[in-house]
Design an enzyme around this catalytic site. Structure first.
Site, PDB file in Angstrom:
ATOM      1  N   GLU A 278       0.825  -1.209   0.000  1.00  0.00           N
ATOM      2  CA  GLU A 278       0.000   0.000   0.000  1.00  0.00           C
ATOM      3  C   GLU A 278       0.857   1.257   0.000  1.00  0.00           C
ATOM      4  OE1 GLU A 278      -2.837  -0.082   3.182  1.00  0.00           O
ATOM      5  OE2 GLU A 278      -3.497  -2.109   2.682  1.00  0.00           O
ATOM      6  N   LYS A 280       2.247   4.521   1.548  1.00  0.00           N
ATOM      7  CA  LYS A 280       2.408   4.938   2.953  1.00  0.00           C
ATOM      8  C   LYS A 280       2.190   6.446   2.999  1.00  0.00           C
ATOM      9  CE  LYS A 280       5.307   4.368   7.057  1.00  0.00           C
ATOM     10  NZ  LYS A 280       4.982   5.624   7.687  1.00  0.00           N
ATOM     11  N   ARG A 285      -2.484   9.065  12.115  1.00  0.00           N
ATOM     12  CA  ARG A 285      -3.279   7.845  12.147  1.00  0.00           C
ATOM     13  C   ARG A 285      -4.523   8.055  12.994  1.00  0.00           C
ATOM     14  NH1 ARG A 285      -0.269   2.331  13.480  1.00  0.00           N
ATOM     15  NH2 ARG A 285      -2.014   0.859  13.631  1.00  0.00           N
ATOM     16  N   ARG A 300      -3.344   7.797  17.954  1.00  0.00           N
ATOM     17  CA  ARG A 300      -2.516   6.607  18.152  1.00  0.00           C
ATOM     18  C   ARG A 300      -2.266   6.342  19.640  1.00  0.00           C
ATOM     19  NH1 ARG A 300       2.866   5.940  14.776  1.00  0.00           N
ATOM     20  NH2 ARG A 300       2.957   8.142  15.210  1.00  0.00           N
ATOM     21  N   PHE A 370      -7.313   1.782   5.998  1.00  0.00           N
ATOM     22  CA  PHE A 370      -6.514   0.614   5.629  1.00  0.00           C
ATOM     23  C   PHE A 370      -6.824  -0.633   6.452  1.00  0.00           C
ATOM     24  CE2 PHE A 370      -3.516   3.548   7.941  1.00  0.00           C
ATOM     25  CZ  PHE A 370      -3.462   2.863   9.140  1.00  0.00           C
ATOM     26  N   LYS A 451       7.370  -1.629   6.704  1.00  0.00           N
ATOM     27  CA  LYS A 451       7.444  -0.358   5.972  1.00  0.00           C
ATOM     28  C   LYS A 451       8.763  -0.269   5.221  1.00  0.00           C
ATOM     29  CE  LYS A 451       8.668   1.982  10.275  1.00  0.00           C
ATOM     30  NZ  LYS A 451       8.363   3.038  11.225  1.00  0.00           N
TER      31      LYS A 451
HETATM   32  P1  ATP Z   1       6.828   6.202  10.896  1.00  0.00           P
HETATM   33  O1  ATP Z   1       7.600   7.372  11.470  1.00  0.00           O
HETATM   34  O2  ATP Z   1       7.579   5.447   9.868  1.00  0.00           O
HETATM   35  O3  ATP Z   1       5.430   6.509  10.529  1.00  0.00           O
HETATM   36  P2  ATP Z   1       6.017   5.188  13.357  1.00  0.00           P
HETATM   37  O4  ATP Z   1       6.874   4.581  14.383  1.00  0.00           O
HETATM   38  O5  ATP Z   1       5.457   6.547  13.617  1.00  0.00           O
HETATM   39  O6  ATP Z   1       6.804   5.169  12.033  1.00  0.00           O
HETATM   40  P3  ATP Z   1       4.901   2.790  12.458  1.00  0.00           P
HETATM   41  O7  ATP Z   1       3.846   2.073  13.146  1.00  0.00           O
HETATM   42  O8  ATP Z   1       6.210   2.181  12.459  1.00  0.00           O
HETATM   43  O9  ATP Z   1       4.827   4.238  13.022  1.00  0.00           O
HETATM   44  O10 ATP Z   1       4.543   3.057  10.913  1.00  0.00           O
HETATM   45  C1  ATP Z   1       3.277   2.908  10.554  1.00  0.00           C
HETATM   46  C2  ATP Z   1       2.553   4.231  10.428  1.00  0.00           C
HETATM   47  O11 ATP Z   1       2.415   4.572   9.067  1.00  0.00           O
HETATM   48  C3  ATP Z   1       1.167   4.028  10.922  1.00  0.00           C
HETATM   49  O12 ATP Z   1       1.106   4.393  12.264  1.00  0.00           O
HETATM   50  C4  ATP Z   1       0.320   4.944  10.069  1.00  0.00           C
HETATM   51  O13 ATP Z   1       0.149   6.158  10.761  1.00  0.00           O
HETATM   52  C5  ATP Z   1       1.155   5.212   8.848  1.00  0.00           C
HETATM   53  N1  ATP Z   1       0.563   4.718   7.583  1.00  0.00           N
HETATM   54  C6  ATP Z   1       0.508   5.432   6.427  1.00  0.00           C
HETATM   55  N2  ATP Z   1      -0.030   4.726   5.445  1.00  0.00           N
HETATM   56  C7  ATP Z   1      -0.355   3.508   5.942  1.00  0.00           C
HETATM   57  C8  ATP Z   1      -0.943   2.328   5.400  1.00  0.00           C
HETATM   58  N3  ATP Z   1      -1.329   2.245   4.137  1.00  0.00           N
HETATM   59  N4  ATP Z   1      -1.106   1.277   6.242  1.00  0.00           N
HETATM   60  C9  ATP Z   1      -0.724   1.338   7.523  1.00  0.00           C
HETATM   61  N5  ATP Z   1      -0.158   2.420   8.091  1.00  0.00           N
HETATM   62  C10 ATP Z   1       0.032   3.509   7.317  1.00  0.00           C
END
Ligand code: ATP
Length: 615
Positions: A278, A280, A285, A300, A370, A451
């Protein structure tokens, strides 16, 4: 239960030298608290008056507390303020004045947990005309009846600053300790009588398994029902079997899942096989739940942020055909004129308490859904992702601000690489690969989601979310801000500790330095907090509370830092770390973990090797 008994434990917990000692005191306290006071004690320890998702904040101004101290002790407000300016802690100020109070009110009564809790609750709920007077009266009632130690906590709790350093995982561990105590004692006796090393080892294994099993059960309940007060009450009344009653309910947030990282398309396909890939999106979130006309939106951190997004509330009612559901997605501000998404810095302006209508017109959001975790009476969390996606597709009506996340099923690394490059060209952050057969793993970072960002392909460019554990006063020009550098840590989720990983002296503007000093000076503690592991000693320790996004050039091995450090091995550290910003939507337990740093280090090594091979 008397509040005095509680504060004796708070005192011990505040002084605890290690996490284990802290957990032991906590479990002794929880064992003594009756079921009827359990919810209240958990919220007070969390520095709250209700679970986070109810959005009831406890934070009062320092002025109000100072007036309360002055009223109850007979000392002038100015005197109280002077001492507060010196100590920087209203709790200690209250305690000192209470020791030498000039007047004793006649209307004193012994304080109970309930009395303290409900006065604070009433204070936080009172609004409008006369509310200021009522708050003062309620606070005075507490201070009038308080001992010096009780006064210390009565002053700190309403400031949202109890400074115990207890996190949710510590609370869960303490309950696992209580529940397994009897069996653990029996096993300890058996161990003493063990006739061989082998038998000893078997008993130790059994002890560990016992605790882990119960702890996992508690956490599984917490993952789908983020109210630790209620969970603790159930445990107290019915033991772990009571947890079976806990079901997913719209309106109560589920703890979000998180993604692992891998640097190349090849590694992702090797790990997942055919998978869903997907876009990103770089917004924020949201977990949105719908129950008929009632819509709730959670961050979150499981905070209720419903009121911030009127257009999403509306769209959930018109575009989601399910009567009841819990869905998740990323919200992004959309520029109608250019038909492009705004960068994160613009989108984030929508997270606000004031001028909501105005900003929603200026920067309207799109929500890319998502995942779906619950739909019309059915729990979807256990179902494989491809089924959840099918369900999600079937419940969204096209044509509004709610959209499906863009997705492609891919089994060839080359195709994944191409999709990734397309997304980067469109200005997105990267891609998110998802295991088609995985369930929704609440509250954990697993390889169900992986990711891949542009940054992994070069040197370390992904940011880390670090927890501030201490700070150093400034030298030279920086002296005027009272802050020159930060000591920051990662979270070790297996040990529930914060391990030092970087000393950050750059990246902060003068404004940020002053702001940081302002907030950090309010949470300083005299001794190293029990959950902090650091050989470096900052000038001021602080309770782990704030998370900062940090960029660095590289992860290196280092003897100085405690991140991932074992007895005879070096730890990990960040090279040239710089702070980007304070993150308000992350709890300290959601910071980058030790395990992630080690993975990032290994990724870095692999990428470096690939680069050399290519040359
Ligand atoms: P990052 O800084 O890379 O976003 P993080 O530690 O804040 O990392 P992670 O859980 O590692 O958060 O990365 C997932 C985040 O990416 C999710 O919390 C969401 O907010 C975001 N996101 C964006 N697009 C998508 C998608 N298609 N599916 C899931 N999560 C997504």
């Amino acid at each position: 239960m008397q509040f005095d008994q509680v504060t004796q434990y708070f005192d011990k917990i505040e002084q605890a030298s290690s996490r284990l000692v802290m957990t032991q005191y906590l479990s002794e306290l929880f064992d003594k608290v009756p079921a009827s006071d359990t919810k209240e004690i958990i919220y007070l320890i969390q520095g709250r008056i209700a679970p986070q998702f109810e959005g009831k904040e406890i934070g009062f101004g320092e002025k109000l507390i100072m007036e309360g101290i002055s009223k109850a002790t007979g000392f002038a407000r100015e005197e109280v303020e002077e001492m507060f300016n010196k100590t920087g802690d209203l709790g200690n100020t209250a305690e000192e004045y209470m020791k030498k109070r000039k007047q004793q009110s006649l209307a004193t009564e012994e304080l109970t947990i309930k009395k303290v809790f409900y006065n604070l609750k009433k204070m936080s709920e009172s609004t409008g005309i006369g509310s200021q007077e009522l708050k003062k009266k309620l606070l005075a009632e507490l201070f009038n009846s308080a001992s010096p130690t009780e006064a210390r906590y009565i002053a700190r709790i309403p400031l949202g600053n109890i400074r115990l350093g207890v996190g949710d995982p510590t609370i869960m561990d303490a309950y696992a300790m209580i529940i397994t105590k009897h069996e653990q004692d029996t096993l300890a006796l058996e161990k003493k009588k063990a006739k061989s090393k082998k038998e000893e080892k078997r008993i130790e294994d059994e002890q560990r398994k016992l605790k882990v099993g119960i702890r996992e059960k508690i956490e599984a309940a917490y993952n789908i029902h983020s109210d630790l007060g209620e969970i603790a009450e159930i445990l107290k009344k019915d033991g772990t079997s009571g947890l079976d009653k806990i079901k997913i309910t719209p309106g109560t947030p589920i703890r979000p899942t998180a993604a692992e990282r891998l640097p190349t398309a090849k590694e992702i396909i090797e790990k997942l096989g055919t998978c869903a890939v997907e876009s990103k999106y770089d917004g924020f979130r949201l977990q949105v739940s719908k129950d008929g006309d009632k819509v709730k939106i959670f961050s979150r951190q499981s905070e209720d942020i419903t009121q911030m997004f009127p257009e999403i509330i509306e769209a959930m009612k018109t575009q989601l055909v399910a009567k009841k559901c819990i869905v998740e997605g990323e919200a992004l501000a959309f520029n109608e004129t250019t038909q492009e998404y705004y960068p994160f810095q613009v989108t984030i302006q929508r997270k606000r308490k004031y001028e909501i209508e105005k900003k929603s017109k200026e920067y309207p959001l799109n929500l890319f859904l998502f995942d779906v975790m619950y739909c019309d009476g059915e729990n979807y969390m256990e179902k494989p992702f491809f089924e959840r996606r099918k369900k999600l597709e079937s419940i969204i009506k096209d044509g509004g601000i709610i959209k499906l996340s863009e997705q492609k099923i891919i089994s060839d690394p080359k195709e994944l690489e191409q999709f990734f490059e397309e997304k980067i060209a469109q200005g997105l952050e990267g891609v998110m690969a998802k295991d088609l057969n995985a369930s929704y793993i609440a509250g954990a970072r697993k390889f169900a989601w992986i990711k891949m960002k542009r940054s992994y392909k070069g040197m370390l460019d992904d940011t880390l979310d670090l927890v501030i554990i201490g700070y150093y006063s400034g030298k030279g020009k920086r002296t005027e801000f009272g802050l020159g550098a930060l000591l920051a840590a990662v979270y070790n989720h297996k040990k529930d500790t914060f391990e030092s990983v970087a000393k950050i002296g750059t990246g902060m503007s003068e404004e940020t330095l002053a702001e940081l000093e302002g907030i950090l000076s309010k949470i300083t503690v005299k001794i190293k907090p029990a959950r902090v592991i650091s050989e470096l000693i900052p000038e001021h320790w602080v309770q782990p509370h704030y998370v900062i996004e940090t960029r660095a050039d590289e992860i290196t091995k280092s003897p100085m830092h405690s991140c991932g450090k074992e007895k005879d091995t070096n730890g990990y550290a960040l090279r040239f770390p710089r702070m980007i910003k304070l993150l308000s939507d992350k709890k300290v337990e959601q910071a980058t973990t030790t395990e992630e740093v080690i993975n990032m280090y290994n990724i870095q090594k692999r990428v470096a090797m690939d680069n050399t091979e290519e040359k």
